[in-house]
Write an enzyme that holds these catalytic residues in place. Structure first.
Site, mmCIF file in Angstrom:
data_model
loop_
_atom_site.group_PDB
_atom_site.id
_atom_site.type_symbol
_atom_site.label_atom_id
_atom_site.label_comp_id
_atom_site.label_asym_id
_atom_site.label_seq_id
_atom_site.Cartn_x
_atom_site.Cartn_y
_atom_site.Cartn_z
ATOM 1 N N GLU A 169 0.825 -1.215 0.000
ATOM 2 C CA GLU A 169 0.000 0.000 0.000
ATOM 3 C C GLU A 169 0.853 1.256 0.000
ATOM 4 O O GLU A 169 1.979 1.263 0.502
ATOM 5 C CB GLU A 169 -0.950 0.006 1.204
ATOM 6 C CG GLU A 169 -0.266 -0.199 2.543
ATOM 7 C CD GLU A 169 -0.746 0.760 3.624
ATOM 8 O OE1 GLU A 169 -0.793 1.975 3.325
ATOM 9 O OE2 GLU A 169 -1.025 0.299 4.744
ATOM 10 N N ASP B 215 11.474 -11.565 -3.201
ATOM 11 C CA ASP B 215 10.723 -10.364 -3.550
ATOM 12 C C ASP B 215 9.468 -10.302 -2.691
ATOM 13 O O ASP B 215 8.410 -10.805 -3.060
ATOM 14 C CB ASP B 215 10.358 -10.388 -5.034
ATOM 15 C CG ASP B 215 9.703 -9.106 -5.490
ATOM 16 O OD1 ASP B 215 9.525 -8.202 -4.652
ATOM 17 O OD2 ASP B 215 9.378 -8.991 -6.685
ATOM 18 N N ARG C 213 -0.269 -2.946 12.129
ATOM 19 C CA ARG C 213 -0.768 -3.944 11.186
ATOM 20 C C ARG C 213 -1.183 -3.327 9.858
ATOM 21 O O ARG C 213 -2.190 -3.701 9.247
ATOM 22 C CB ARG C 213 -1.928 -4.739 11.800
ATOM 23 C CG ARG C 213 -1.560 -5.470 13.074
ATOM 24 C CD ARG C 213 -2.706 -6.310 13.586
ATOM 25 N NE ARG C 213 -3.015 -7.399 12.648
ATOM 26 C CZ ARG C 213 -2.359 -8.555 12.602
ATOM 27 N NH1 ARG C 213 -1.342 -8.784 13.425
ATOM 28 N NH2 ARG C 213 -2.716 -9.480 11.746
ATOM 29 N N HIS D 284 12.512 -0.545 -7.715
ATOM 30 C CA HIS D 284 11.950 -1.707 -7.011
ATOM 31 C C HIS D 284 13.045 -2.404 -6.217
ATOM 32 O O HIS D 284 14.113 -2.718 -6.754
ATOM 33 C CB HIS D 284 11.309 -2.693 -7.985
ATOM 34 C CG HIS D 284 10.702 -3.878 -7.291
ATOM 35 N ND1 HIS D 284 9.803 -3.748 -6.258
ATOM 36 C CD2 HIS D 284 10.893 -5.220 -7.455
ATOM 37 C CE1 HIS D 284 9.453 -4.944 -5.828
ATOM 38 N NE2 HIS D 284 10.103 -5.853 -6.528
ATOM 39 N N CYS E 279 7.493 -1.520 -1.699
ATOM 40 C CA CYS E 279 8.677 -2.390 -1.714
ATOM 41 C C CYS E 279 9.758 -1.954 -0.736
ATOM 42 O O CYS E 279 10.326 -2.797 -0.020
ATOM 43 C CB CYS E 279 9.242 -2.508 -3.128
ATOM 44 S SG CYS E 279 9.974 -0.995 -3.813
#
Length: 291
Positions: A52, A136, A77, A119, A82
Site C-alpha cells: 500500500e 521479492d 498492522r 523496485h 517495496c
C-alpha cells in the site's frame, strides 16, 4: 584487531522486534538461516503484509528506519510498498543470520521505454544451501517463495502461480535478469534487475523519488494489493481487480466512499476515522488531473 563494520552496510536487525514480526506473519518455525525458514518467511510475509501507498495519499512521508517500519507494519498492522517491506525483511534476515545483498529492479510490466530502478529486491544465500535465491516480498503479487537465480529452470510454478526467470545482456555486456509472470495478458515481463549491490542509502534515494515525485504513480492515487495462494486483489484508485493464477479475473469500479470498507474487509487495512474520511473524499492528486 577486528575492523568495525560500516553501518551503511548493515540493515539494523538489532533494532528489530523479532518476536513481534514473527507473530505478525504467523511464523512459528525454526529461527535458523536455512532454505526452509527462508521459504516460510517469504510465503507468510507476502500473504500477510499488504502492499500500500496510503501514507503518501494521506499527505505523510515514508520513513525507512526499522523503528518506523515495525511500528507501521507490525504494531499498527498496516502494509507498505517495496522499500518498506524489503527494509523490514532485510532486518529480519540479518537478525536470523542470513547472508544477503540488496538489489534494485526496473519495473517494466511490458511497457516500452526505460524506467528508473525503483523496485527493491534481495539476493539471499541460506546457510544450508549454496545456491542464490531472489526474494521479492515487496512487489504485491508474489512470488510466494524465493526464486532460484538459475536461468535454466524455465517455467517456475510457485503454488498455482507461474513465473519465468531469464538472463540476458544489458549495457556494456552486463548481466541483465528479467522476471516474467503469467497473468490475464499471458506472459509479461515484470521487471529487470542486475547484481549491482544496493544499500540502505540507495533505497533511501529511490524511496524519495517514488514517494514525492509528481512523475511517480504512487503520488497520484491509492494503490493497494493483497496477494494469496489463489487470488491477487489490486486496488488502483477506485478500480478493484481480482486476478487468479490461470489468468482469469474480474474488475469492479468503486466509489471513493467505498474505499475504507473495502480496504478493511478485503485488504486487511483498517484506517482511523480521520484517515478514512480523507480517503473517502477522493481528493487525491490524480482525481484533480485531466486524463
Amino acid at each position: 584487531m577486528t575492523t568495525p563494520v560500516d553501518p551503511s552496510y548493515r540493515w539494523n536487525g538489532d533494532d528489530l522486534d523479532l518476536d513481534g514480526y514473527l507473530s505478525r506473519i504467523g511464523f512459528t518455525g525454526e529461527r535458523t538461516p536455512t532454505l526452509a525458514t527462508l521459504r516460510e518467511l517469504v510465503g507468510r510475509h507476502t500473504t500477510t503484509v499488504p502492499f500500500e501507498n496510503l501514507e503518501i495519499i494521506l499527505g505523510r512521508g515514508i520513513p525507512l528506519d526499522v523503528e518506523s517500519l515495525q511500528d507501521k507494519l507490525i504494531r499498527r498492522r498496516r502494509g507498505g510498498y517495496c522499500y518498506e517491506n524489503v527494509g523490514l525483511f532485510a532486518a529480519v534476515l540479518e537478525r536470523l543470520g542470513f547472508e544477503f545483498t540488496g538489489l534494485s529492479g526496473r519495473v517494466t510490466m511490458g511497457a516500452p521505454g526505460l524506467r528508473p530502478p525503483t523496485h527493491a529486491l534481495l539476493r539471499v544465500t541460506p546457510a544450508d544451501d549454496d545456491r542464490a535465491w531472489l526474494c521479492d516480498v515487496g512487489f504485491g503479487s508474489g512470488p510466494l517463495e524465493p526464486v532460484e537465480l538459475n536461468p535454466d529452470r524455465g517455467e517456475i510454478a510457485l503454488g498455482a502461480w507461474r513465473y519465468r526467470l531469464e538472463l540476458g545482456s544489458g549495457a556494456l555486456g552486463s548481466e541483465l535478469w528479467t522476471l516474467h509472470q503469467f497473468g490475464r495478458d499471458g506472459w509479461i515481463d515484470r521487471y529487470t534487475f542486475t547484481m549491482n549491490p544496493q544499500y540502505r542509502i540507495d533505497y533511501a534515494v529511490g524511496n524519495h523519488f517514488v514517494s514525492t515525485s509528481p512523475r511517480s504513480p504512487f503520488t497520484m492515487r491509492p494503490f493497494v494489493q493483497r496477494f494469496g495462494p489463489e487470488v491477487h486483489h489490486q486496488l488502483d484508485g477506485t478500480t478493484w481487480t481480482l486476478a487468479h493464477p490461470d489468468g482469469t479475473g474480474e474488475t469492479r469500479e468503486l466509489s471513493a466512499a467505498e474505499l475504507p470498507k473495502i480496504l478493511s474487509e478485503v485488504f486487511d487495512i483498517d484506517l482511523d476515522d480521520a484517515d478514512a474520511a480523507v480517503l473517502a473524499r477522493g481528493a487525491w492528486p490524480a482525481a484533480a488531473r485531466p486524463d
